[in-house]
Design an enzyme around this catalytic site. Sequence first.
Site, mmCIF file in Angstrom:
data_model
loop_
_atom_site.group_PDB
_atom_site.id
_atom_site.type_symbol
_atom_site.label_atom_id
_atom_site.label_comp_id
_atom_site.label_asym_id
_atom_site.label_seq_id
_atom_site.Cartn_x
_atom_site.Cartn_y
_atom_site.Cartn_z
ATOM 1 N N PHE A 59 13.237 19.814 60.785
ATOM 2 C CA PHE A 59 11.814 20.158 60.885
ATOM 3 C C PHE A 59 11.635 21.658 61.058
ATOM 4 O O PHE A 59 10.952 22.119 61.962
ATOM 5 C CB PHE A 59 11.134 19.394 62.054
ATOM 6 N N HIS A 60 12.306 22.383 60.185
ATOM 7 C CA HIS A 60 12.127 23.835 60.181
ATOM 8 C C HIS A 60 12.589 24.383 58.832
ATOM 9 O O HIS A 60 13.215 23.675 58.036
ATOM 10 C CB HIS A 60 12.910 24.500 61.328
ATOM 11 N N ALA A 61 12.254 25.638 58.606
ATOM 12 C CA ALA A 61 12.800 26.417 57.495
ATOM 13 C C ALA A 61 13.359 27.703 58.086
ATOM 14 O O ALA A 61 13.015 28.079 59.205
ATOM 15 C CB ALA A 61 11.711 26.734 56.467
ATOM 16 N N HIS A 106 13.336 21.659 55.882
ATOM 17 C CA HIS A 106 14.258 20.524 55.791
ATOM 18 C C HIS A 106 14.201 19.658 57.046
ATOM 19 O O HIS A 106 13.994 20.150 58.159
ATOM 20 C CB HIS A 106 15.690 20.966 55.468
#
Lengths: 146, 146
Positions: A59-61, A106
């Site tokens: 839950f980040h880029a 992702h």
Amino acid sequence: VAPLLPSADLPSGCTVVELTVRGDERGSLVALEGGRDVPFEIARAYYIFGTQAGVARGFHAHRRTVQMAVVVRGSCRMLLEDGERRTWVTLDRPDRAIVIGAMVWHEMHDFSDDCVMLVLADDHYDESDYIRDHATFVRLIEGGNA
Amino acid sequence: VAPLLPSADLPSGCTVVELTVRGDERGSLVALEGGRDVPFEIARAYYIFGTQAGVARGFHAHRRTVQMAVVVRGSCRMLLEDGERRTWVTLDRPDRAIVIGAMVWHEMHDFSDDCVMLVLADDHYDESDYIRDHATFVRLIEGGNA
């Protein structure tokens, strides 16, 4: 080994890498040489394990960091998103890695109980490299495309 | 976590490294930053899996390459030998690594069915760096001590 997905269907900067298994009667070995099998010099390695059923991670880029991930044991599913493409990939083979480009959101879902994911990164950990809010990610991506 | 073995009991150039686990309700993560958690820059990563019962691996020393090994899943036993000390260590925790110095003969035995060993190396693969004959290893060690 059939391709996981044509790289053209993957978000920008993402590719599937088929890894060579050096196997014999003693077992199997996969070698990842920085700058050769891995498309960057390896600054950091990390591994994720002990994931619980029903739990998701990621839950980040990353603004700049490029990574290569391979599930060396078990399986999980990864969602990759670049603002234009939103693609699910199943990672369930120790001989198949995915390169996760910079500015790719992702998420990892559906970990098997025995899942061990190895990730190699082209830079050291830096919290300022993370974008953890999806709305901010979308805004930055759209700003970049404007 | 009790130390595996005092590093003083290990062959020259070998140390046990206790790794920090970043764990929460989502599972566990161990990060290995080159030059920080790992006592060298990471040129290469490799992993060994699919080992069969009764099979042993290794049986070599490296002239120059230094490595760090961690069993991320399952277990195995490693024999380390520097010509003076001959020590067995059990590797069965994803939060405990062993640094294998140059000129240390090492063998891996008693792999569990699910064993996955991750190894980080300070140099790229080079067959000329390997000493695969034990008598040659002993001769070189004794020559070095003479």
